[in-house]
Design a protein around this motif. Structure first.
Motif, mmCIF file in Angstrom:
data_model
loop_
_atom_site.group_PDB
_atom_site.id
_atom_site.type_symbol
_atom_site.label_atom_id
_atom_site.label_comp_id
_atom_site.label_asym_id
_atom_site.label_seq_id
_atom_site.Cartn_x
_atom_site.Cartn_y
_atom_site.Cartn_z
ATOM 1 N N TRP A 199 0.812 -1.207 0.000
ATOM 2 C CA TRP A 199 0.000 0.000 0.000
ATOM 3 C C TRP A 199 0.853 1.267 0.000
ATOM 4 C CZ3 TRP A 199 -3.733 -1.560 4.563
ATOM 5 C CH2 TRP A 199 -4.492 -2.676 4.170
ATOM 6 N N CYS A 200 1.982 1.223 0.700
ATOM 7 C CA CYS A 200 2.828 2.409 0.834
ATOM 8 C C CYS A 200 3.808 2.565 -0.322
ATOM 9 C CB CYS A 200 3.593 2.372 2.155
ATOM 10 S SG CYS A 200 2.541 2.628 3.610
ATOM 11 N N ARG B 232 4.744 2.556 -4.571
ATOM 12 C CA ARG B 232 4.095 3.060 -5.781
ATOM 13 C C ARG B 232 3.194 1.993 -6.380
ATOM 14 N NH1 ARG B 232 4.119 8.602 -6.652
ATOM 15 N NH2 ARG B 232 6.049 9.438 -5.776
ATOM 16 N N ALA B 233 2.252 2.403 -7.196
ATOM 17 C CA ALA B 233 1.343 1.458 -7.841
ATOM 18 C C ALA B 233 2.134 0.434 -8.641
ATOM 19 C CB ALA B 233 0.375 2.212 -8.746
ATOM 20 N N ASP C 196 -1.929 -2.913 -10.169
ATOM 21 C CA ASP C 196 -2.657 -1.659 -9.943
ATOM 22 C C ASP C 196 -2.812 -0.870 -11.239
ATOM 23 O OD1 ASP C 196 -2.715 -2.111 -7.137
ATOM 24 O OD2 ASP C 196 -0.779 -1.123 -6.880
ATOM 25 N N ARG D 292 -1.363 5.490 -3.130
ATOM 26 C CA ARG D 292 -0.591 5.155 -4.323
ATOM 27 C C ARG D 292 -1.420 5.284 -5.607
ATOM 28 N NH1 ARG D 292 -2.766 0.434 -2.618
ATOM 29 N NH2 ARG D 292 -3.169 -1.219 -4.150
ATOM 30 N N GLU E 112 -0.943 8.111 -8.579
ATOM 31 C CA GLU E 112 -0.672 7.670 -9.948
ATOM 32 C C GLU E 112 -1.657 8.298 -10.924
ATOM 33 O OE1 GLU E 112 0.691 5.911 -13.366
ATOM 34 O OE2 GLU E 112 1.709 6.057 -11.425
ATOM 35 N N THR F 129 -1.209 10.665 1.084
ATOM 36 C CA THR F 129 -1.698 10.792 -0.284
ATOM 37 C C THR F 129 -1.351 12.151 -0.864
ATOM 38 O OG1 THR F 129 -3.526 9.277 0.189
ATOM 39 C CG2 THR F 129 -3.770 10.707 -1.725
ATOM 40 N N LEU G 165 2.242 12.544 -1.785
ATOM 41 C CA LEU G 165 2.589 11.862 -3.032
ATOM 42 C C LEU G 165 2.117 12.611 -4.272
ATOM 43 C CD1 LEU G 165 1.873 8.079 -2.313
ATOM 44 C CD2 LEU G 165 4.080 9.239 -2.375
#
Length: 246
Positions: free
Chosen positions: A42-43, A45-46, A50, A70, A74, A95, A98
């Motif tokens: 989850w933490c 990157r995709a 995903d 993530r 993205e 979120t 990011l």
């Protein structure tokens, strides 16, 4: 359904795991059974799985239970209009760091763009939110535009379970128990009355279902065709798509 923030939203072990980017972290049933939570994934990157899901999104995207963001990040990097919602403050902050948009909000509270979202995401088992799949699916209908798309990740086994659980790091439980559901693909499809089935697939050991809401004019008619999902590239948001506001 209550719109109050669930008791686990400020759970120390959950927040600490998000800040650290790693577990161990679990959902614990009253009988002691533990469901591992994939904090590291989850933490990060995709990943490729995903990205395949995000390629199928249409229009504006609402990521329900976005976690550390993530997917919202993205989508933002792709220039898509997307909003993540989560009841945990640390998840929302992560979120935003990011590069994604996010609100600290329950899916059962008022949200921006209701009835106009092109896609609702329920990833990472979030079909279990609230412990009542029927209520969550009904809520998704109210969030989506007519013939909008719901993309949900289901359990990797055939299960239909509603339980009260704690978040735990295997040493101490955090907060009060809260209702959760685990659904495999067959169970989700049984609950999806009034939705068109738009496909289901397995990738990387994970399972997914695509459902399309029906327009008001066709809700009483059988679906004329199965929706074709574009797995090669993301569609551009439409010009009249809602832009979420913080």
């Amino acid at each position: 359904m209550s719109s109050s923030v669930p008791p686990w939203a400020a759970a120390d072990s959950y927040t600490a795991a998000l800040h650290a980017g790693r577990g161990p972290l679990f959902l614990r049933r009253a009988d002691g059974w533990l469901l591992p939570l994939e904090v590291e994934r989850w933490c990060a990157r995709a990943d490729a799985v995903d990205l395949d899901v995000l390629d199928r999104c249409e229009g504006t995207v609402l990521d329900v239970g976005c976690g550390p963001g993530r997917l919202a990040a993205e989508l933002a990097a792709r220039g898509r209009t997307a909003l993540g919602i989560d009841v945990n403050e640390a998840a929302v902050e992560h979120t935003i760091r990011l590069g994604g948009q996010a609100l600290r909000r329950s899916v059962f509270e008022p949200l921006p763009g209701e009835g106009r979202w092109g896609t609702v995401l329920l990833m990472d088992g979030n079909i279990g939110i609230g412990g009542d799949p029927t209520a969550l699916l009904e809520r998704a209908v109210g969030l989506l535009r007519p013939r909008g798309l719901l993309l949900a990740e289901t359990a990797p086994v055939d299960v239909d379970e509603r339980v009260d659980v704690h978040i735990t790091d295997a040493r101490t439980d955090a907060g009060s128990p809260f209702p959760w559901a685990r659904l495999g693909t067959p169970a989700l499809l049984r609950y999806a009355y009034g939705w068109e089935r738009a496909g289901h697939w397995t990738a990387g050991g994970r399972r997914f279902v695509a459902l399309r809401s029906r327009s008001a004019s066709s809700s009483a008619e059988p679906p004329k065709r199965t929706a074709l999902l574009n797995s090669q590239r993301a569609r551009k948001p439409s010009g009249d798509s809602p832009v979420p506001n913080r």
